[in-house]
Design an enzyme around this catalytic site. Structure first.
Site, PDB file in Angstrom:
ATOM      1  N   HIS A 211       8.160  -4.945 -11.203  1.00  0.00           N
ATOM      2  CA  HIS A 211       6.385  -5.921 -12.402  1.00  0.00           C
ATOM      3  C   HIS A 211       6.251  -7.557 -12.209  1.00  0.00           C
ATOM      4  O   HIS A 211       5.660  -8.453 -12.842  1.00  0.00           O
ATOM      5  CB  HIS A 211       6.260  -5.326 -13.256  1.00  0.00           C
ATOM      6  CG  HIS A 211       5.477  -4.317 -13.255  1.00  0.00           C
ATOM      7  ND1 HIS A 211       4.135  -3.643 -14.184  1.00  0.00           N
ATOM      8  CD2 HIS A 211       6.190  -2.890 -12.234  1.00  0.00           C
ATOM      9  CE1 HIS A 211       3.788  -2.496 -13.953  1.00  0.00           C
ATOM     10  NE2 HIS A 211       5.310  -1.808 -12.593  1.00  0.00           N
ATOM     11  N   ASP A 277      -2.777   1.595  -8.152  1.00  0.00           N
ATOM     12  CA  ASP A 277      -2.017   2.164  -8.858  1.00  0.00           C
ATOM     13  C   ASP A 277      -1.540   2.834 -10.346  1.00  0.00           C
ATOM     14  O   ASP A 277      -2.818   2.029 -10.508  1.00  0.00           O
ATOM     15  CB  ASP A 277      -0.593   1.354  -9.033  1.00  0.00           C
ATOM     16  CG  ASP A 277       1.634   2.432  -8.807  1.00  0.00           C
ATOM     17  OD1 ASP A 277       0.708   3.503  -9.257  1.00  0.00           O
ATOM     18  OD2 ASP A 277       1.428   1.260  -8.204  1.00  0.00           O
TER      19      ASP A 277
END
Length: 787
Positions: A211, A277
Site C-alpha cells: 500500500h 479491491d
C-alpha cells in the site's frame, strides 16, 4: 454503459428500478464475515448490517460464500441455490446475485485442488498448461454456482521485498501478459468471469511496502505496468477488472478516472465491470485521506470508474444522497448498474431457475492432481548442480532436513485455502491430500533409507535442532535440506500479503542450517520452497559454473569442488515457487531423475536487498557501472535454469529489414545434445541499439517451450510484430522507431548463444490498441540429427 449498448432486457430492468434497487446492484454482502482475517483491515471494516436488510432490494454480489471459512461445499451449494431462488422470488425485480471467490491457485474453498502459485506459472513458461489449469478451476467454480473469480494478478514484479510477489507471474511484462491471458482464457471458457488485479501500479510501491506510494513515471506505467492488462483485455477478453489500492504520484487509482475510465474504457474499449479491491473505496477516507467521509469516498470512486464496491456496502449506500443533491448525475449510476446487469445477463443469471444444486461435488479429482503435478514439475528451476543430481542408486542413505521438509503449508502460497483460511482454524483437516517433500521422497525412493531431522523453524533463531541435523547428514550419502518461506497474511508468515521485508536473506537461521549441513562434507542439495527469490549467492558456485547445463552424472559422492574460502557450498540448489498440492511429488521426481527439470527463472535472483528494486529490463546505467561502487546485478539472471540434459541453440536467422509497424520472422535451431528427454525454453531477446529514450540492455521478444528427445532437434519460428519493441517516446506516444536491432537466443537474458541483427526501416510507427501485441510461435520442422 451508454444506452445504445444495453440489451432490451437490461434497459427494461433499469427503467423499472428505484434508486435503492440500483444501488443494491453496486455492492456486495459478505455473508460469513466474522473474525476471519482474509482481507486487509477486515476486522476494522466489519459491517453490522443484517443480511436480510442488505438484500431487501436485491444485491449485486455475494462475497466469498465458500472461501471465508471451512464449509462443506455440497451443503453450502444447497444453501446458495436456495438463497438465489429466494432473491428471484422475494425481491421485487427477481435479480440473482453474482457470487465471487478467490481462485489464484485454485478455487479458494475447502476440499478444492490447490495448484502452484503464479510465480511457478511464470517459471514453467507454458501458457497452454496454464490455460488448462484455468479451465479446471473455472469448471469447479461454475459447478458450485460461482460466477466471478478474483484472479489473475497481473502486477509486474518490481521489487522482491514486496510480500505479494508470490501472487505475481514474472518481472517481464510480456511473460505476465501471455501467461495471465492464458489463465483468463481458460477460466472464462468455463463460464466464469476473470478479474484482472490490481489495476494498476500496485507492485511498484516504494521499497516494496504494501500500500505504499508509487512514484512510477508515465513511461514506466505505459511500457511496463499496463501492457499485461491490455493483453488480457484486448486479446483475452477479460470481463472484470479490480482497482489497485495504491496511489500514483499522490493520486489514488480508485479516485481518478485516468486509468479506470480513460485508459481502460476509452483507449482499450473495455465494456466489462470494474470492482473495487476489498474496502478500497472506504480507504479513500481512512488511509489515503482524500475524502472527508464515506459519502465523498463513494462519489470519488464511482466517478473514477469503480462500478461495484466489494466486499460489502461500506460507502456506496451514501450515493443515494449524492444523487438527490446533484453531486452525482443519475446517469453515472445508471451506467454502472447497466454494466452489472449486463454481466448477470451474460452469465445466464437472469434466466437461471436455480432449481437443481449439484448432487456431487468433486473438487480435487485425479485430473486436477495430474495437472497440478505436471505444472509443478515444469516450474521447478535447477539453479546449480555439480553432478549430485539426479540422485544415484548409490545413495543408499539420505538425510532429509529442514523446516519445510515435512510441511504441507510450505507447498502453497498466501491465497491457497490452507494458508489463507485454515490457518485460522487449527485442527481442521486440509480436505485434500498434501504429501510433503519427505513423504514424497519416501514414496519415490522406497529402497533408500531416509532419515528426517527438522533442524529448526522457518522463523526465529532457535538452533537446538542443528546438532541432530548435522548428525543425520554426517551418516548419509546425500543431505537434502528443504528451506524457504511460510506464506501468510499481515505478519503471519514470511511472505504473502502484508509480509514485506527489508532483507532478502533466508528467514530465521535457515542459512546457518544449510551451511552447517554442507560443512559435514556430505553432498548437500538445497530445495527452496519460497514465494520470492532470495539472495542466495552464498549457496551458488562462482558465476559461470552454475549456468551450463549438466549431464546428470548422478554420483552421490563427497567432492572438494564446492568449497568457498575453506567452507563447503551446497552441491545443488533447486528452486520451487510454492508448487502446490502435488509439489512434494514433483520435487521428489525431479530429485530422483524421474523428471528432467525444465523451469526457468521468471525473476532475477537478487544479490542483495540493497540492489532493489531491480529488473533485467534496465538501461545501461541501471546495471553495474564504473560510476558507482554499488552492484545491483543479480547472482542469476532472468531466464536461467539448468537441466539433466543439454541443449544447443544455433543458426538464428531473421528478416534483415522490416518496416516499423510490420512483423518479422526469426527462426532458430534447437538440439538436445544430451542423453535424456527434456524441455528447453527458447528465449528470443533484443536490444534497441540507439533510441530517442533509454532502452533496456535486453528485452524478451518471444519464447517457446520445446520438448525434445536425445539427439532430436527442432526449428522454432517466431513471427514477431515490431510492436514488441515499442516504447513511449519523448512526446508521450507509444511508438516503434526505425533503427538497428540486435537479436539473440540463449539460455538466459545474459547469454548470447546465437545472435544476429536486423534493421527497422521507414517512418516512426505510432502504436494503437488495435496493433498486434503477441508473437506467434510454431515448431516448423523437427528431425532426428544423425548420430
Amino acid at each position: 454503459m451508454p444506452g445504445s449498448l444495453r440489451s432490451p432486457r437490461v434497459s427494461a430492468l433499469l427503467a423499472d428500478m428505484t434508486l435503492d434497487e440500483k444501488l443494491a446492484q453496486l455492492v456486495g454482502f459478505w455473508v460469513d464475515q466474522g473474525d476471519e482475517v482474509v482481507a486487509p483491515m477486515a476486522g476494522e471494516m466489519q459491517t453490522s448490517t443484517r443480511y436480510e436488510e442488505a438484500v431487501a432490494h436485491g444485491i449485486g454480489h455475494l462475497t466469498r460464500v465458500y472461501g471465508t471459512r471451512p464449509v462443506d461445499p455440497r451443503e453450502r451449494a444447497n444453501w446458495l441455490w436456495r438463497e438465489q431462488r429466494r432473491l428471484r422470488r422475494e425481491t421485487r425485480l427477481g435479480v440473482p446475485a453474482i457470487v465471487h471467490e478467490e481462485c489464484l491457485t485454485g478455487l479458494a474453498a475447502w476440499q478444492a485442488a490447490t495448484y502452484p502459485t503464479p510465480l511457478a506459472w511464470g517459471a514453467s513458461f507454458d501458457p497452454s498448461l496454464v490455460t488448462r489449469m484455468g479451465e479446471r478451476i473455472g469448471a469447479a467454480m461454475r459447478a458450485l454456482g460461482i460466477h466471478q473469480g478474483l484472479a489473475p494478478v497481473l502486477d509486474v514484479i518490481r521489487d522482491p521485498r514486496w510480500g505479494r510477489v508470490d501472487e505475481c507471474i514474472a518481472e517481464d511484462p510480456y511473460v505476465v501478459g501471455v501467461i495471465g491471458t492464458a489463465y483468463v482464457t481458460g477460466l472464462q471458457s468455463a463460464g466464469v468471469h476473470a478479474t484482472l488485479k490490481h489495476f494498476v501500479g500496485y507492485s511498484a510501491s516504494r521499497a516494496g511496502r504494501n500500500h505504499a506510494p508509487v512514484h512510477a513515471g508515465p513511461r514506466e506505467i505505459a511500457d511496463v505496468l499496463l501492457p499485461p492488462f491490455e493483453m488480457a483485455v484486448r486479446d483475452g477478453g477479460a470481463r472484470s477488472v479490480m482497482n489497485s489500492y495504491t496511489d500514483i504520484d499522490g493520486v489514488p487509482v480508485g479516485a481518478t478516472p485516468r486509468y479506470l475510465t480513460e485508459v481502460l474504457r476509452g483507449e482499450w474499449g473495455f465494456d466489462g465491470v470494474v470492482v473495487s479491491d476489498y474496502f478500497s473505496v472506504a480507504f479513500l477516507e481512512t488511509m489515503h485521506q482524500v475524502a472527508a467521509d464515506r459519502a465523498e469516498a463513494a462519489v470519488l470512486a464511482l466517478q473514477a470508474g469503480i462500478d461495484v464496491e466489494l466486499p460489502s456496502a461500506d460507502a456506496y449506500p451514501a450515493l443515494a444522497d449524492a444523487v438527490r443533491s446533484g453531486a452525482v448525475p443519475l446517469e453515472v449510476v445508471d451506467d454502472a448498474v447497466a454494466r452489472v446487469l449486463t454481466q448477470k445477463e451474460d452469465l445466464g443469471l437472469l434466466d437461471d431457475p436455480f432449481d437443481t444444486p449439484p448432487a456431487e461435488v468433486e473438487l480435487d479429482a485425479a485430473a486436477d492432481r495430474e495437472l497440478a503435478r505436471t505444472l509443478a514439475e515444469e516450474s521447478l528451476v535447477l539453479l546449480s548442480n555439480d553432478g549430485v543430481l539426479p540422485l544415484s542408486s548409490a545413495a543408499a542413505r539420505i538425510a532429509v532436513i529442514g523446516p519445510n521438509a515435512d510441511s504441507t503449508e510450505a507447498l502453497m502460497g498466501c491465497y491457497s485455502f490452507v494458508n489463507h483460511v485454515l490457518a485460522h482454524h487449527p485442527g481442521t483437516p486440509a480436505g485434500i491430500e498434501l504429501p510433503t517433500v519427505l513423504e514424497a521422497l519416501r514414496a519415490e525412493l522406497p529402497e533408500v533409507v531416509i532419515e528426517h531431522a527438522r533442524g529448526g523453524d522457518v522463523e526465529g533463531d532457535d538452533r537446538t535442532g542443528f546438532d541432530a541435523a548435522v548428525a543425520a547428514a554426517s551418516r548419509s550419502d546425500v543431505a537434502i535440506v528443504v528451506v524457504g518461506d511460510r506464506a501468510g497474511l499481515f505478519g503471519r508468515g514470511t511472505v504473502g500479503e502484508g509480509n514485506d521485508v527489508d532483507s532478502l536473506e533466508l528467514p530465521g537461521v535457515q542459512r546457518a542450517l544449510v551451511e552447517e549441513v554442507a560443512a559435514t562434507g556430505t553432498p548437500t542439495v538445497v530445495v527452496l520452497l519460497t514465494g520470492r527469490p532470495y539472495a542466495i549467492g552464498w549457496a551458488l558456485p562462482p558465476r559461470g559454473a552454475a549456468t551450463g547445463a549438466t549431464t546428470g552424472l548422478g554420483a552421490a559422492r563427497r567432492t572438494d569442488d564446492h568449497h568457498r574460502n575453506g567452507e563447503r557450498r551446497p552441491a545443488a540448489v533447486l528452486q520451487g515457487f510454492f508448487p502446490g498440492e502435488e509439489g512434494g511429488a514433483a520435487i521428489a521426481r525431479v530429485l530422483s531423475g524421474s523428471v528432467t527439470p525444465s523451469g526457468r527463472l521468471p525473476v532475477s535472483m537478487p544479490r542483495t536487498a540493497g540492489g532493489q528494486p531491480y529488473s533485467y529490463l534496465h538501461p545501461t546505467l541501471g546495471g553495474l557501472t564504473d560510476v558507482s561502487s554499488a552492484d545491483p546485478s543479480p547472482v542469476l539472471p532472468f531466464g536461467h535454469g539448468l537441466s539433466y540434459t543439454s541443449f544447443v541453440r544455433e543458426e538464428l536467422t531473421v528478416d534483415p529489414a522490416v518496416p516499423a509497424g510490420e512483423a518479422f520472422t526469426a527462426t532458430v535451431r534447437v538440439r538436445n545434445t544430451g542423453e535424456r528427454r527434456g524441455a528447453d525454453v527458447v528465449q528470443l531477446y533484443a536490444r534497441d541499439d540507439i533510441a530517442s529514450v533509454t532502452r533496456p540492455v535486453a528485452q524478451l521478444l518471444a519464447f517457446a517451450r520445446v520438448e525434445l528427445e536425445p539427439d532430436e532437434e527442432a526449428l522454432v519460428r517466431f513471427d514477431v510484430p515490431t510492436q514488441r519493441l515499442a516504447f513511449t517516446g519523448v512526446t508521450g506516444r507509444r511508438i516503434v522507431e526505425p533503427g538497428a536491432i540486435a537479436l539473440w537466443v540463449g539460455p538466459s537474458c545474459a547469454e548470447r548463444e546465437t545472435e544476429t541483427r536486423m534493421l527497422i526501416t521507414g517512418d516512426t510507427h505510432t502504436v494503437t490498441p488495435d496493433d498486434p501485441r503477441v508473437a506467434q510461435v510454431a515448431v516448423a520442422a523437427r528431425t532426428n540429427s544423425p548420430a
